[in-house]
Design a protein around this motif. Structure first.
Motif, PDB file in Angstrom:
ATOM      1  N   ASN A 108       0.805  -1.219   0.000  1.00 32.87           N
ATOM      2  CA  ASN A 108       0.000   0.000   0.000  1.00 32.87           C
ATOM      3  C   ASN A 108       0.835   1.264   0.000  1.00 32.87           C
ATOM      4  N   VAL A 109       1.869   1.275   0.796  1.00 34.04           N
ATOM      5  CA  VAL A 109       2.680   2.489   0.862  1.00 34.04           C
ATOM      6  C   VAL A 109       3.433   2.675  -0.458  1.00 34.04           C
ATOM      7  N   SER A 110       3.785   1.555  -1.085  1.00 34.56           N
ATOM      8  CA  SER A 110       4.444   1.654  -2.387  1.00 34.56           C
ATOM      9  C   SER A 110       3.508   2.255  -3.432  1.00 34.56           C
ATOM     10  N   LYS A 111       2.259   1.877  -3.333  1.00 34.98           N
ATOM     11  CA  LYS A 111       1.264   2.448  -4.250  1.00 34.98           C
ATOM     12  C   LYS A 111       1.188   3.958  -4.082  1.00 34.98           C
ATOM     13  N   LEU A 112       1.118   4.390  -2.833  1.00 37.34           N
ATOM     14  CA  LEU A 112       1.047   5.827  -2.552  1.00 37.34           C
ATOM     15  C   LEU A 112       2.278   6.545  -3.096  1.00 37.34           C
ATOM     16  N   ILE A 113       3.431   5.956  -2.834  1.00 43.09           N
ATOM     17  CA  ILE A 113       4.677   6.596  -3.263  1.00 43.09           C
ATOM     18  C   ILE A 113       4.743   6.645  -4.792  1.00 43.09           C
ATOM     19  N   GLN A 114       4.369   5.549  -5.410  1.00 45.78           N
ATOM     20  CA  GLN A 114       4.386   5.521  -6.869  1.00 45.78           C
ATOM     21  C   GLN A 114       3.518   6.630  -7.458  1.00 45.78           C
ATOM     22  N   MET A 115       2.360   6.843  -6.832  1.00 47.01           N
ATOM     23  CA  MET A 115       1.426   7.886  -7.276  1.00 47.01           C
ATOM     24  C   MET A 115       2.097   9.253  -7.325  1.00 47.01           C
ATOM     25  N   HIS A 116       2.966   9.498  -6.365  1.00 45.02           N
ATOM     26  CA  HIS A 116       3.596  10.819  -6.263  1.00 45.02           C
ATOM     27  C   HIS A 116       4.936  10.889  -6.969  1.00 45.02           C
ATOM     28  N   LEU A 117       5.276   9.827  -7.679  1.00 46.99           N
ATOM     29  CA  LEU A 117       6.554   9.853  -8.401  1.00 46.99           C
ATOM     30  C   LEU A 117       6.351   9.955  -9.913  1.00 46.99           C
ATOM     31  N   GLU A 118       5.093  10.142 -10.321  1.00 46.80           N
ATOM     32  CA  GLU A 118       4.814  10.147 -11.754  1.00 46.80           C
ATOM     33  C   GLU A 118       5.626  11.185 -12.514  1.00 46.80           C
ATOM     34  N   ASP A 119       5.803  12.358 -11.892  1.00 48.96           N
ATOM     35  CA  ASP A 119       6.552  13.428 -12.558  1.00 48.96           C
ATOM     36  C   ASP A 119       7.965  13.548 -12.004  1.00 48.96           C
ATOM     37  N   TYR A 120       8.425  12.509 -11.337  1.00 47.70           N
ATOM     38  CA  TYR A 120       9.707  12.609 -10.631  1.00 47.70           C
ATOM     39  C   TYR A 120      10.892  12.277 -11.537  1.00 47.70           C
ATOM     40  N   GLN A 121      11.892  13.117 -11.476  1.00 51.92           N
ATOM     41  CA  GLN A 121      13.160  12.856 -12.163  1.00 51.92           C
ATOM     42  C   GLN A 121      14.243  12.828 -11.106  1.00 51.92           C
ATOM     43  N   HIS A 126       0.905  15.651   2.856  1.00 51.17           N
ATOM     44  CA  HIS A 126       0.295  16.961   2.554  1.00 51.17           C
ATOM     45  C   HIS A 126       1.144  17.727   1.541  1.00 51.17           C
ATOM     46  N   ARG A 127       2.439  17.669   1.747  1.00 50.52           N
ATOM     47  CA  ARG A 127       3.370  18.378   0.868  1.00 50.52           C
ATOM     48  C   ARG A 127       3.376  17.759  -0.532  1.00 50.52           C
ATOM     49  N   LEU A 128       3.237  16.456  -0.583  1.00 49.27           N
ATOM     50  CA  LEU A 128       3.240  15.777  -1.877  1.00 49.27           C
ATOM     51  C   LEU A 128       1.964  16.083  -2.671  1.00 49.27           C
ATOM     52  N   TYR A 129       0.857  16.166  -1.951  1.00 46.41           N
ATOM     53  CA  TYR A 129      -0.427  16.410  -2.627  1.00 46.41           C
ATOM     54  C   TYR A 129      -0.611  17.861  -3.075  1.00 46.41           C
ATOM     55  N   ARG A 130      -0.035  18.812  -2.310  1.00 43.82           N
ATOM     56  CA  ARG A 130      -0.389  20.204  -2.556  1.00 43.82           C
ATOM     57  C   ARG A 130       0.836  21.097  -2.772  1.00 43.82           C
ATOM     58  N   PRO A 131       1.478  20.937  -3.923  1.00 40.51           N
ATOM     59  CA  PRO A 131       2.656  21.783  -4.194  1.00 40.51           C
ATOM     60  C   PRO A 131       2.293  23.266  -4.241  1.00 40.51           C
ATOM     61  N   GLU A 135       9.768  23.017  -4.696  1.00 41.75           N
ATOM     62  CA  GLU A 135      11.009  22.414  -4.204  1.00 41.75           C
ATOM     63  C   GLU A 135      10.788  21.583  -2.925  1.00 41.75           C
ATOM     64  N   PRO A 136      10.016  22.097  -1.956  1.00 39.02           N
ATOM     65  CA  PRO A 136       9.715  21.235  -0.796  1.00 39.02           C
ATOM     66  C   PRO A 136       9.050  19.933  -1.220  1.00 39.02           C
ATOM     67  N   ARG A 137       8.240  20.003  -2.243  1.00 34.30           N
ATOM     68  CA  ARG A 137       7.619  18.774  -2.727  1.00 34.30           C
ATOM     69  C   ARG A 137       8.691  17.850  -3.298  1.00 34.30           C
ATOM     70  N   TYR A 138       9.610  18.437  -4.074  1.00 37.04           N
ATOM     71  CA  TYR A 138      10.673  17.611  -4.655  1.00 37.04           C
ATOM     72  C   TYR A 138      11.504  16.951  -3.557  1.00 37.04           C
ATOM     73  N   SER A 139      11.737  17.708  -2.499  1.00 37.09           N
ATOM     74  CA  SER A 139      12.483  17.150  -1.363  1.00 37.09           C
ATOM     75  C   SER A 139      11.789  15.906  -0.833  1.00 37.09           C
ATOM     76  N   THR A 195      -0.159  18.458   9.440  1.00 37.49           N
ATOM     77  CA  THR A 195      -0.351  17.115   9.972  1.00 37.49           C
ATOM     78  C   THR A 195      -1.394  17.084  11.076  1.00 37.49           C
ATOM     79  N   LEU A 196      -1.356  18.123  11.924  1.00 35.22           N
ATOM     80  CA  LEU A 196      -2.262  18.130  13.079  1.00 35.22           C
ATOM     81  C   LEU A 196      -3.477  19.036  12.877  1.00 35.22           C
ATOM     82  N   PHE A 197      -3.565  19.676  11.695  1.00 35.33           N
ATOM     83  CA  PHE A 197      -4.654  20.625  11.397  1.00 35.33           C
ATOM     84  C   PHE A 197      -4.691  21.748  12.429  1.00 35.33           C
ATOM     85  N   VAL A 198      -3.534  22.383  12.579  1.00 35.73           N
ATOM     86  CA  VAL A 198      -3.409  23.467  13.567  1.00 35.73           C
ATOM     87  C   VAL A 198      -3.639  24.823  12.888  1.00 35.73           C
TER      88      VAL A 198
END
Length: 804
Positions: free
Chosen positions: A585-598, A656-661, A667-671, A778-781
Motif C-alpha cells: 500500500n505504501v508503495s502504491k502511494l509513493i508511486q502515485m507521487h513519483l509520476e513526474d519525478y526525475q 500533505h506536501r506531496l499532494y499540494r505543491p 522544491e519542498p515537494r521535490y524534497s 499534519t495536526l490541522f493546527v
RNA sequence: GGGCGUUUAGCUCAGUUGGUUAGAGCAUCUGCCUUACAAGCAGAGGGUCUGCGGUUCGAGUCCGUAAACGCCCACCA
C-alpha cells in the motif's frame, strides 16, 4: 502501475518463472569475491516439514544478503538420497523388507522413489524462494557423488586413517546393519529389574545379581564385584554357578563396578553394553555371542535357541522363577539406546567393518572447531562436548544395499583387501573387477567383492568436496577451500558438522568452512519438537505457502534469535501478512507521487525529510550489523520497526506536501519525492532478503533499472543528520500527544486545533519552526505558539474545534 | 548424572556494552470512513522480568543458587 490489491499467488508464480528464465541466481566465477554456502542436503525420507522451512529459509536469507552486499554467491542445493533413510522409505511404501525384494530390484525402487520425492522437494524449495542455482544440484547417489565418496575413502586409506577390523560394533537387528554412535537415540522404556540368585560352586554361598536383561544369562563370561565392596569382595576368586543355564564362570574384581548400583554384583556378557566390551578387551575374556543378526537367540543355546530376544527374556524369567531363583522383580523405567532411524533397541555384534579413526585425533578436531566462528557462539560448546565424549571410532560399514559401495575386493585365499584404482571410480565391486589380477600378498587370482555399503554420513560429510568438484579437472577447489558458511539445525552438530570436519581435516588438514550458523527447532506445541518420524507436523509447508504466500511463510521463518527454538504460530503469519500488505500500500502511494519525478542530485532537504533519512541510515547500520552476525530475526525486527514509523509518522506528515505543491512549494515537494524515492528503494532492498517476491514486483514497477532487485547492491547512506533524528523524534512525540487528545475526546484526527501552544527546548523549537508547515498540516493546527522551556517540551494550550 | 540453552504482558516474542516511567504484534477495551491501506488509523488498560541470595549509587541485563521446560550426551549390573 501497481495493482490495487496484491495477488501473491499470481505474482509469486510470475517471478519464480522470471528468475528461472533469466538465470538470476546463476553462479559464474568472476572478479567478485565468492561467498559460498554449504547447505544441508535434505534427507529423502518422506516429507519436508515446517522445521525444514524454518532452518533452510534462514540460510537462504544469508545467501540473498551476501548477494546484495556485492558477493558472488555460491549456493548449491542437493538431496541426501542414499542410505538407510531412503531404504526405509521404500520398505514402507512397498510393505516389504529389502531382503525380500532383492538387491537389484530394491536399488531400482530406491532410485525411482527418491527421484519422485526429490522432484516434489525441489518444487517446494523453489516456491519458497530458495535462490540456489539449480544447475549445480547434486544427489548423494549420483555417479559423480559416488566417485567423490569413494575417492574420499581411498584417500583416507592411503593416509592411514581408515581400517578394516573385526570389532564389536553397534548393531540394529531391525535394519540388519551395523550403525554408528551418532545414529543412536535414547528412549525411555518400561521394563523389569530382576533380582536373580546365583551361588558359588566352592561353598554354595548365595548372592544376588540384578539385571534388566536375564536373556543374556547364556552369554555371561564372568561376574564382577568391586574389590572395595566389603559385602561381596570375599567372593573374588571363586566360581559362580549360573542358574538355569548351568554354566560356571569366574568371579573377578574390577573397580568400575558401582557398589551402590543394583546389588553391587555385575554379570559380564559379550555383549550387553559398552562396559562389557571394555572388560572383554581388558581381561581378554572369551566371546559368547548368543544373538543372531535378526535379533534371535542362536540355535546352539539349549532351550532358548531360535527365540526372539524379548520372548527369551520372558521365558527365562519364568524358568528362573519356577526354579526359585528369583528374589524379586521391580518395575523400572530406564533409558535404552535405540537406532534413530527405526527406533528399535540396539545390540552389539562382532564382524569385520570399516572404521575411520576418530579417537587418535580428538585434539585436532577440537582445534579445528576453535578455528571456526560459531553462530550463536554457545553452539561451539555443544560441538566440544560431543568430541570430548566420543567413545568409538567411526564405523562406516553398513550391511545394506542402497548406498555408496566400498571400492574394495578381498583375496579369496588370504582375505587381503584389494582397492580400486582412482581412475576406475565410480566402481561397484559386485559388478566390476579390480585392475590387479593377482593378490599382491599371496598371488591368488580370485577376489570376493565387498557387499557392504557406506554409512550415509560418510558421503554427506563430503558436501564441500562435492561442491568443489573434488578430483575433477575443472573444479572450484581454489575458491571453496574453505567454504564461507555451513548452516544447519543444532541436532546434527554431532553428525554432519563433526564428520565434515573430520573429513576436511584428513583430506586437507584444514577447516571446511569459516562460519557455522545453527538454527533452533520448531516446536509443535510448548516443549514438543516437530519431526518427520513423530508425525506431529500439523502444518504442511505447501498448504501454508498457498494460503499465506511464500513471503509470509518466510516472515515467520525469520522470527526470533538465531539458535533459539520457536513455537509454530499462526499469529506471526498474520503479522507478516499485514506487513507485506502495508509495504504494498505504501508503495502504491509513493508511486502515485513519483509520476513526474526525475532523480537528480539534491541536498536542500526539508527538516522532516532529513529526520527520516537520518533515521533510516541509523536503522540500516544496525540491520547490517545483525546480518553480519547471521541474526536474521533481529535484523528484520529493526527494519520492521523503522518501516511502521516511516508509514505512520513520516508518510502522514509528508503526504500533505506531496499532494499540494501549490500550498507548500515545488522544491519542498521535490524534497519529499526524493526522500520517498530513496527510502522506498532501500527499504525494498532490505526487505528483499525476507520477501523476495513482493519486493521484486514493486521494484520492477517503480525502479526497474536492473534485471532484478536481487542483483542490486546495498549502498549505505552517508548523511549527517543526527540533530534532525533526535529532535524529529521529539516532534513525533508531540504529534502523538496531540492526536491522543483528539482520541480521548472521541474526535476525528482531522479535527482542527484552533490554538496550540508548546514550550520546548531550543532544539525541538528549532525543529518545529523549520518544519512548521508540515507540522501544522499534519495536526490541522490554525494557530501555533512556540516558547522556550527548560524541559524537553510541554503542551501549554490545546484548543480543539468542537462542532455541535 | 553431565554439557548447552530457555523462563519477560492472557498468547507469540524483542530488550545490544548494567543507566530514567521494561517494548512490539496478537487478543481486550475506546474512538476515527483520514484523496495508499478498515487486512487500516489514533489511543487506553494489562508485567513484583521463574524463585532466593549477592555485587553495584543503580540489575530484566553481571555472579551464585534452586525450580520448570527443551536439545544433546551418559546411565542397560
Amino acid at each position: 502501475m501497481l495493482d490495487k490489491k496484491y495477488d501473491s499467488l499470481e505474482k509469486e508464480a510470475k517471478w519464480l518463472n522470471y528468475w528461472k528464465e533469466n538465470k538470476i541466481y546463476e553462479f559464474k566465477p568472476d572478479k567478485r569475491e565468492v561467498y559460498s554456502i554449504d547447505t544441508p542436503p535434505p534427507t529423502v525420507n518422506g516429507k519436508i516439514h515446517i522445521g525444514h522451512i524454518f532452518s533452510y529459509s534462514q540460510a537462504e536469507m544469508i545467501a540473498r544478503y551476501k548477494r546484495l552486499r556485492g558477493y558472488n554467491v555460491f549456493y548449491p542445493f542437493g538431496f541426501d538420497d542414499n542410505g538407510l533413510p531412503s531404504e526405509r522409505l521404500v520398505e514402507k511404501e512397498q510393505g516389504k523388507k529389502a531382503h525380500e525384494i532383492g538387491r537389484t530390484e530394491f536399488s531400482k525402487l530406491c532410485y525411482e522413489t527418491t527421484d519422485k520425492y526429490e522432484a516434489e522437494f525441489q518444487d517446494l524449495f523453489s516456491r519458497l524462494g530458495v535462490s540456489t542455482d539449480w544447475s549445480m544440484y547434486y544427489k548423494t547417489v549420483s555417479p559423480s557423488t559416488i566417485k567423490i565418496s569413494q575417492m574420499s575413502f581411498l584417500d583416507l586409506i592411503e593416509k592411514g586413517h581408515c581400517y578394516h577390523k573385526e570389532s564389536p560394533a553397534l548393531w540394529c537387528n531391525e535394519c540388519l546393519t551395523s550403525i554408528a554412535q551418532a545414529e543412536l537415540e535414547t528412549k525411555t522404556i518400561k521394563t523389569t529389574f530382576n533380582y536373580v540368585n546365583f551361588e558359588t560352586v566352592e561353598d554354595g554361598e548365595k548372592f544376588t545379581i540384578a539385571t534388566t536383561r536375564p536373556e543374556l544369562l547364556p552369554a555371561i563370561v564372568c561376574v564382577f564385584v568391586n574389590p572395595n565392596d566389603e559385602v561381596h569382595n570375599h567372593l573374588i576368586g571363586k566360581t559362580a554357578h549360573i542358574p538355569v543355564i548351568n554354566v560356571n564362570v569366574p568371579i573377578m574384581a574390577d573397580e568400575k563396578v558401582a557398589i551402590d548400583k543394583g546389588t553391587g554384583v555385575v554379570m559380564c556378557c559379550t555383549f550387553g553394553d559398552q562396559t562389557d566390551i571394555e572388560w572383554w578387551k581388558k581381561y581378554n575374556l572369551p566371546l559368547k555371542y548368543i544373538f543372531t543378526e535378526d535379533g534371535r537367540i542362536i540355535d546352539s543355546v539349549p532351550n532358548y535357541g531360535g527365540m526372539k530376544i524379548k520372548e527369551a527374556r520372558k521365558k527365562i524369567i519364568e524358568d528362573l522363577d519356577s526354579g526359585g531363583y528369583i528374589v524379586k522383580i521391580e518395575e523400572l523405567e530406564h533409558e535404552v539406546q535405540t537406532h534413530e532411524r527405526c527406533g528399535s533397541e540396539v545390540e552389539y555384534s562382532v564382524m569385520k567393518q570399516w572404521f575411520i579413526d576418530i579417537m587418535n585425533h580428538k585434539e585436532d578436531f577440537l582445534k579445528i572447531g576453535q578455528e571456526i566462528n560459531w553462530y550463536p557462539d554457545y553452539m561451539h560448546a555443544r560441538y566440544e562436548e560431543w568430541v570430548n565424549n566420543i567413545a568409538w571410532d567411526w564405523c562406516i560399514s553398513r550391511q545394506r544395499y542402497f548406498g555408496v559401495p566400498f571400492p574394495v575386493w578381498y583375496c579369496k585365499d588370504c582375505g587381503e583387501p584389494v582397492f580400486a584404482s582412482k581412475e576406475q571410480l565410480p566402481v561397484n565391486p559386485l559388478v566390476d573387477h579390480p585392475k590387479t589380477t593377482q593378490c599382491p600378498k599371496c598371488g591368488c587370482s580370485e577376489f570376493i567383492p565387498e557387499k557392504d555399503v557406506m554409512d550415509t554420513w560418510a558421503t554427506s560429510s563430503v558436501t564441500p568436496l562435492i561442491n568443489m568438484r573434488y578430483g575433477e579437472k575443472e573444479n572450484y577447489e581454489s575458491i571453496l577451500k574453505p567454504m564461507s558458511l555451513r548452516s544447519n539445525a543444532s541436532e546434527i552438530i554431532r553428525t554432519w558438522d563433526f564428520y565434515t570436519i573430520v573429513k576436511s581435516y584428513y583430506h586437507f588438514g584444514m577447516k571446511p568452512w569459516n562460519n557455522v550458523m545453527i538454527s533452533g527447532f520448531v516446536m509443535a506445541n510448548k516443549g514438543e519438537k516437530i519431526s518427520k518420524s513423530k508425525g506431529n507436523s500439523k502444518v504442511e509447508p505447501l498448504d501454508l505457502i498457498n494460503e499465506y504466500s511464500a513471503d509470509v511463510v518466510r516472515y515467520w521463518a525469520a522470527s526470533g534469535r538465531l539458535g533459539t527454538d520457536i513455537t509454530f504460530s499462526e499469529e506471526t503469519l498474520q503479522r507478516g501478512k499485514k506487513l507485506i500488505n502495508k509495504i504494498w500500500n505504501v508503495s502504491k502511494l509513493i508511486q502515485m507521487h513519483l509520476e513526474d519525478y526525475q532523480d537528480k542530485d539534491f541536498d536542500n532537504f526539508e527538516y522532516v525529510d532529513k529526520w527520516i533519512l537520518g533515521s533510516f541510515q541509523n536503522m540500516e547500520k544496525e540491520y547490517l550489523k545483525y546480518l553480519d552476525h547471521y541474526e536474521i530475526g533481529l535484523a528484520l525486527n529493526v527494519l520492521e520497526k523503522f518501516f511502521w514509523n516511516f508509514c505512520d509518522n513520516y508518510i502522514e506528515i509528508v503526504k500533505h506536501r506531496l499532494y499540494r505543491p501549490e500550498e507548500f512549494g515545488v522544491e519542498p515537494r521535490y524534497s519529499g519525492q526524493k526522500t520517498v524515492y530513496t527510502i522506498l528503494y532501500k527499504l525494498l532492498q532490505d526487505f528483499s532478503i525476507f520477501f523476495p517476491y513482493v519486493t521484486e514486483e514493486i521494484y520492477q514497477d517503480i525502479y526497474h533499472e536492473n534485471k532484478s532487485i536481487h542483483l542490486t547492491e546495498i549502498k549505505p547512506l552517508t548523511y549527517s543528520f543526527d540533530d534532525e533524528v533526535m529532535y524529529g523524534d521529539s516532534m513525533c512525540e508531540i504529534i502523538s500527544e496531540v492526536r491522543g487528545e483528539k482520541s480521548n475526546h472521541n474526535l476525528s484526527l482531522k479535527t482542527v486545533v484552533k490554538e496550540l501552544e508548546i514550550h520546548c527546548s531550543p532544539g525541538i523549537k528549532d525543529a518545529i519552526e523549520k518544519s512548521q508547515k508540515d507540522f501544522k498540516a499534519t495536526l490541522f493546527v490554525d494557530k501555533l505558539v512556540l516558547d522556550n522551556a527548560e524541559k524537553d517540551y510541554e503542551i501549554k494550550e490545546l484548543e480543539l474545534e468542537i462542532e455541535e
